[in-house]
Design a protein around this motif. Sequence first.
Motif, short mmCIF file in Angstrom:
data_model
loop_
_atom_site.label_atom_id
_atom_site.label_comp_id
_atom_site.label_asym_id
_atom_site.label_seq_id
_atom_site.Cartn_x
_atom_site.Cartn_y
_atom_site.Cartn_z
N ASP A 105 0.86 -1.17 0.00
CA ASP A 105 0.00 0.00 0.00
C ASP A 105 0.90 1.23 0.00
O ASP A 105 2.01 1.20 0.57
CB ASP A 105 -0.91 0.00 1.23
N VAL A 106 0.46 2.29 -0.66
CA VAL A 106 1.22 3.54 -0.71
C VAL A 106 0.27 4.68 -0.37
O VAL A 106 -0.78 4.83 -1.00
CB VAL A 106 1.86 3.78 -2.09
N VAL A 107 0.65 5.50 0.60
CA VAL A 107 -0.13 6.67 0.99
C VAL A 107 0.66 7.91 0.60
O VAL A 107 1.85 8.01 0.89
CB VAL A 107 -0.42 6.68 2.50
N ARG A 108 -0.01 8.86 -0.07
CA ARG A 108 0.67 10.05 -0.57
C ARG A 108 0.12 11.31 0.10
O ARG A 108 -1.07 11.40 0.37
CB ARG A 108 0.48 10.17 -2.08
N GLN A 109 1.00 12.29 0.30
CA GLN A 109 0.59 13.56 0.85
C GLN A 109 1.60 14.63 0.44
O GLN A 109 2.81 14.36 0.39
CB GLN A 109 0.50 13.50 2.38
N PRO A 173 0.44 -0.52 -13.54
CA PRO A 173 0.51 0.17 -12.26
C PRO A 173 1.77 -0.16 -11.44
O PRO A 173 2.32 0.72 -10.81
CB PRO A 173 -0.74 -0.27 -11.52
N GLY A 174 2.18 -1.43 -11.37
CA GLY A 174 3.41 -1.78 -10.70
C GLY A 174 3.45 -1.41 -9.24
O GLY A 174 2.42 -1.23 -8.59
N THR A 175 4.66 -1.27 -8.72
CA THR A 175 4.85 -0.99 -7.29
C THR A 175 4.25 0.34 -6.89
O THR A 175 3.53 0.44 -5.90
CB THR A 175 6.35 -0.98 -6.97
N ALA A 176 4.54 1.38 -7.65
CA ALA A 176 4.16 2.72 -7.23
C ALA A 176 2.67 2.97 -7.32
O ALA A 176 2.12 3.75 -6.54
CB ALA A 176 4.90 3.75 -8.08
N TYR A 177 1.98 2.32 -8.25
CA TYR A 177 0.58 2.65 -8.51
C TYR A 177 -0.37 1.46 -8.37
O TYR A 177 -1.58 1.62 -8.57
CB TYR A 177 0.45 3.25 -9.91
N GLY A 178 0.14 0.30 -8.00
CA GLY A 178 -0.69 -0.90 -7.95
C GLY A 178 -1.82 -0.84 -6.95
O GLY A 178 -2.85 -1.49 -7.13
N SER A 179 -1.63 -0.07 -5.87
CA SER A 179 -2.69 0.01 -4.87
C SER A 179 -3.75 1.05 -5.22
O SER A 179 -4.81 1.09 -4.59
CB SER A 179 -2.09 0.36 -3.50
N THR A 180 -3.49 1.88 -6.23
CA THR A 180 -4.41 2.96 -6.55
C THR A 180 -4.92 2.95 -7.99
O THR A 180 -5.83 3.70 -8.32
CB THR A 180 -3.74 4.33 -6.28
N TRP A 181 -4.34 2.10 -8.85
CA TRP A 181 -4.77 2.06 -10.25
C TRP A 181 -4.89 0.63 -10.75
O TRP A 181 -4.20 -0.27 -10.28
CB TRP A 181 -3.77 2.80 -11.14
N ASN A 182 -5.76 0.44 -11.72
CA ASN A 182 -5.88 -0.80 -12.46
C ASN A 182 -6.20 -0.42 -13.90
O ASN A 182 -6.18 0.76 -14.23
CB ASN A 182 -6.97 -1.69 -11.85
N PRO A 225 -6.88 2.94 -18.24
CA PRO A 225 -6.61 2.84 -16.80
C PRO A 225 -7.78 3.41 -16.00
O PRO A 225 -8.49 4.30 -16.47
CB PRO A 225 -5.35 3.69 -16.63
N TYR A 226 -7.97 2.89 -14.80
CA TYR A 226 -9.01 3.45 -13.93
C TYR A 226 -8.53 3.43 -12.48
O TYR A 226 -7.78 2.55 -12.06
CB TYR A 226 -10.33 2.69 -14.06
N PRO A 227 -8.93 4.46 -11.70
CA PRO A 227 -8.47 4.56 -10.31
C PRO A 227 -9.23 3.62 -9.40
O PRO A 227 -10.41 3.33 -9.60
CB PRO A 227 -8.78 6.03 -9.96
N ARG A 228 -8.51 3.15 -8.37
CA ARG A 228 -9.13 2.41 -7.28
C ARG A 228 -9.47 3.41 -6.17
O ARG A 228 -8.58 4.10 -5.68
CB ARG A 228 -8.17 1.36 -6.71
N LEU A 229 -10.71 3.47 -5.77
CA LEU A 229 -11.11 4.40 -4.73
C LEU A 229 -10.74 3.86 -3.36
O LEU A 229 -10.48 2.66 -3.20
CB LEU A 229 -12.61 4.67 -4.82
#
Length: 374
Positions: A105-109, A173-182, A225-229
Motif C-alpha cells: 500500500d502507498v499513501v501520498r501527501q 501500475p506496478g509498485t508505485a501505482y498498484g494500490s491505486t490504479w488498475n 486505466p481506472y483509479p481504485r477508490l
Amino acid sequence: MNSGGPAVTDSIGRQWRADEYYIGGGTHTVANTIAGTADQALFQSERWGMSGYDIPVANGTYTLQLLLAELNPASGARVFSATANGQPVITNYNIAAEVGNFRADVVRQTVTVTNGVLQLRFIASSNSASVTGIELLTTSTPSGQPMPTGDLAGWHQIFSDDFITPAATGSFPGTAYGSTWNGYDGSRDTSKQGVYSPAKTLSVSGGALTMNLHTENGTHLVAAPYPRLPGGAFGQTYGRYSVRFRADAVAGYKTAWLLWPDTNNWSDGEIDFPEGNLTGHIEAFSHHVGAPTQQDQFSTAATYGTWHTATTEWTPGRVTFVLDGITIGSATTAIPTTSMHFVLQTETCTDGCTVSNTATGNVQVDWISIYSRS
C-alpha cells in the motif's frame, strides 16, 4: 529510504537508502511474497513501534509517500496515525483493513519543509505503527496548473494523483501505482480495432501519465486505466471528477473517458467527458437511463493539443460538464442513480474510420482528482 532494511535498487533502477534517522522502534523482516508490487525488498522489511523520523532534506515542497504493508497479521488490528511537520498524513489507519495482509500500500501527501528537516511522527491507537519505506519526490506540474488538494464546497476529496513517481513502460501500475490504479488488459476496445495493453502503452515520467497509442504487428494498442477508490471501492453514486490532460492529434484514436455503471448494464446510463477524436473537438455526453441510445450532447471548439481541465459533476437529477472553468452544459434527463466507476478509456475511433498502422502519439494526464458529495 527502505525502512527496517538495507539499501536496495528498485525495479526501475532507483537507489533506496538503508533505514536511518528513526526515533526508536525495532525492525522486522519476512520472506512472504508481497502482493501488488514488483519490489519485494521494499515491502518485506519494516520499522515498527517508532515515535518518528527526523530526516534532513532541503527546504521545498514535496510529495511524501509512505510505503506500507501488514507483515504481522498475528498481532491483530494495527491502527495508527502519522503527521509530517505537524500536518496529518494518515489518521487511524489500518493497513490490513485497507488492502489486506502481505499486500503493498502507498499513501501520498504533499508536504512543505521550511527548517531543513522532515519531521515524521507516528502515534498508535492499537498495537504499533509500522512503515516499510519512505519516499520524498519533488513536485512537478507539466501543464502549469497544480493539482487541487483538499475539499471543495459540497465536495469531499477522496482520491488524487499527481503522477510524481516515475514508472517505465511495462511497470504501470506496478509498485508505485498498484494500490491505486488498475486497467483493462487484453480485451478489444469499442470498435474492436484496438486492444487494451497497459504493458505496451502506459508509463509515468515528468509528472504525467502517458498513454502511447501505436501499432505493433498489425495490432492497434490502446489503454483504459481506472483509479481504485479508498477502501477498495470500485465506484460510487454521484461524485465530482476532474482531469488535467492533453493529447497529440493522432488520427484514428479518441478519448471516451467515462463513468460506467458498476452493474456493467448500459441501461443504467453512461456519462462521457472528455469524448472525441484526437484530431477533432472535445465533447460531452450523458446517456439516458433506460434508453442509453438517447443522449444529451454538448460540444466545444476546444481541441486536444493544449492542456485542458475537464470536470464532471454528477449529482441527483443533474450532470454538469465544465471545461477549463467554463460550464459547457448540464443534463437533467434520465440521470444515472446507481454506482459508477471512472475509466480513462482511450481507444480507436468509433465513427467507421480505418486506423493506420503508422499512426502514433501520446495522451497525457497531469493529474486527476475525485470527490464524493459532502
